[in-house]
Design an enzyme around this catalytic site. Structure first.
Site, short mmCIF file in Angstrom:
data_model
loop_
_atom_site.label_atom_id
_atom_site.label_comp_id
_atom_site.label_asym_id
_atom_site.label_seq_id
_atom_site.Cartn_x
_atom_site.Cartn_y
_atom_site.Cartn_z
N SER A 186 31.29 45.54 38.89
CA SER A 186 31.63 44.20 39.39
C SER A 186 33.14 44.01 39.41
CB SER A 186 30.98 43.12 38.53
OG SER A 186 31.49 43.16 37.20
N LEU A 230 37.05 43.61 39.83
CA LEU A 230 38.10 44.51 40.28
C LEU A 230 37.64 45.97 40.27
CD1 LEU A 230 40.98 45.10 41.17
CD2 LEU A 230 41.68 45.03 38.76
N SER A 289 47.43 43.31 31.93
CA SER A 289 47.53 41.92 32.38
C SER A 289 48.96 41.44 32.16
CB SER A 289 46.56 41.04 31.57
OG SER A 289 46.82 39.66 31.79
N TYR A 308 42.83 37.96 23.62
CA TYR A 308 43.05 38.67 24.88
C TYR A 308 44.49 39.16 24.99
CZ TYR A 308 43.03 39.63 29.90
OH TYR A 308 43.13 40.25 31.13
N LYS A 356 45.95 43.08 25.07
CA LYS A 356 46.71 43.59 26.20
C LYS A 356 48.13 44.00 25.80
CE LYS A 356 43.50 43.29 29.31
NZ LYS A 356 42.94 44.52 29.92
N THR A 395 37.75 36.75 39.98
CA THR A 395 36.56 37.45 39.48
C THR A 395 35.87 36.53 38.47
OG1 THR A 395 37.69 38.46 37.58
CG2 THR A 395 37.81 39.64 39.69
#
Length: 311
Positions: A47, A49, A180, A193, A197, A228
């Site tokens: 799904s 990207l 990201s 998150y 990253k 997304t």
């Protein structure tokens, strides 16, 4: 000294600048390496990207190994790709699939063996799978911080290190990671998150330096918001699903455009690519050049939000 600079050094400086400018223009214009026939491994390929990257690299003639947790969804992607190339004259290849959970790092070694069995080698590894997070640090359980880190950091690291020896033996390969903008700057209510990253950025920067001698490039791609379901599937402080499509996500980049940029970065063997609008890009530089102002802006943003909600 003035005579030397005016009569002797200035032309040399101008010539050097001209050479640098010409080189940069040529780099931008070059087509880059072909991926026709290259074995490309994509995680999170069912799904978002990852699926769009599968479409782009399949159309470019790559031999794909699609990885994800859901066998049925991966097979559906294979069927869609096969149907899309039925009437094209360009040679394409039916993708292979390998099912495993990247967050369960004890299974990654076995998954890497299955990946290598597909075509006997890996030319390009695209570490794309990931999970997002929305939460207040004060209300977030440490287990959630660990879970996000397992998927976004330890998973890609484990898969990369499992496949890397085969690349080193051949002195050939390419490691790509979808990071990201939040791997370069941290914003409120994204602690797990952003931390994962940031760690990803650091690890793959180190890897790039260490394996350059083997001719294996490392590309870190840092997108901003992409349209997304990343925010919908994000976890909250108690581990439950966030379930909201943020406005910033809904108005973000088209994943097809990002996938094309990923292909371009692979072809040109780019080292570090930021795919974001003017404000996030400016924030990346502001964090380095004027950190005090950046921190003040982030504190103001946190006070305005007060709780994790749509930005």
């Amino acid at each position: 000294m003035e005579r030397v600079m005016g009569g002797g050094m200035l032309p040399v400086v101008l010539t050097s600048l001209g050479v640098v400018l010409l080189y940069r223009i040529l780099v931008r214009l070059r087509k880059g390496a072909s991926v026709q026939g290259a074995v490309v491994v994509i995680t999170g390929a069912s799904s978002g990207l990852g699926k769009e990257c599968a479409r782009v690299f399949h159309a470019a003639g790559a031999r794909l190994v699609l990885c994800g947790r859901d066998a049925a969804r991966l097979q559906q992607v294979v069927q869609e790709l096969t149907a899309s190339s039925a009437n094209t004259q360009k040679q394409t290849h039916t993708p292979c699939t390998v099912v495993f959970d990247l967050a369960k790092t004890d299974t990654v070694e076995r998954a890497a063996e299955e990946i290598l069995k597909c075509y006997g080698q890996v030319d390009i590894l695209i570490n794309n799978a990931g999970i997002s997070y929305r939460g207040n640090i004060l209300e977030t359980h440490i287990s959630v911080q660990r879970d996000v880190m397992e998927t976004n950091y330890f998973g890609p690291v484990a898969l990369t290190q499992a496949l890397l020896p085969s690349m080193v033996r051949r002195c050939s390969g390419h490691i790509v990671v979808i990071s990201s903008v939040q791997g370069k700057i941290a914003i409120p209510y994204r602690s797990a998150y952003a931390a994962s990253k940031h760690a990803t950025q650091a690890y793959f920067d180190c890897l790039r330096a260490e394996i350059e001698r083997y001719g294996i490039p490392v590309t870190v791609i840092s997108p901003g918001y992409i349209r997304t379901n990343l925010s919908v599937n994000a976890v909250t402080g108690d581990g439950s699903k966030y379930g909201v499509l943020d406005r910033t996500t809904a108005t973000g980049w088209d994943p097809r455009d990002v996938a094309r940029e990923v292909l371009k970065a692979v072809r040109q063997r780019s080292k570090d690519v930021v795919l974001a609008g003017p404000l996030p890009t400016a924030a990346v530089y502001l964090r380095t050049l004027w950190p005090a102002l950046f921190f003040k802006l982030m504190s103001s943003r946190a006070r305005k939000e007060q709780k994790p909600k749509d930005e």
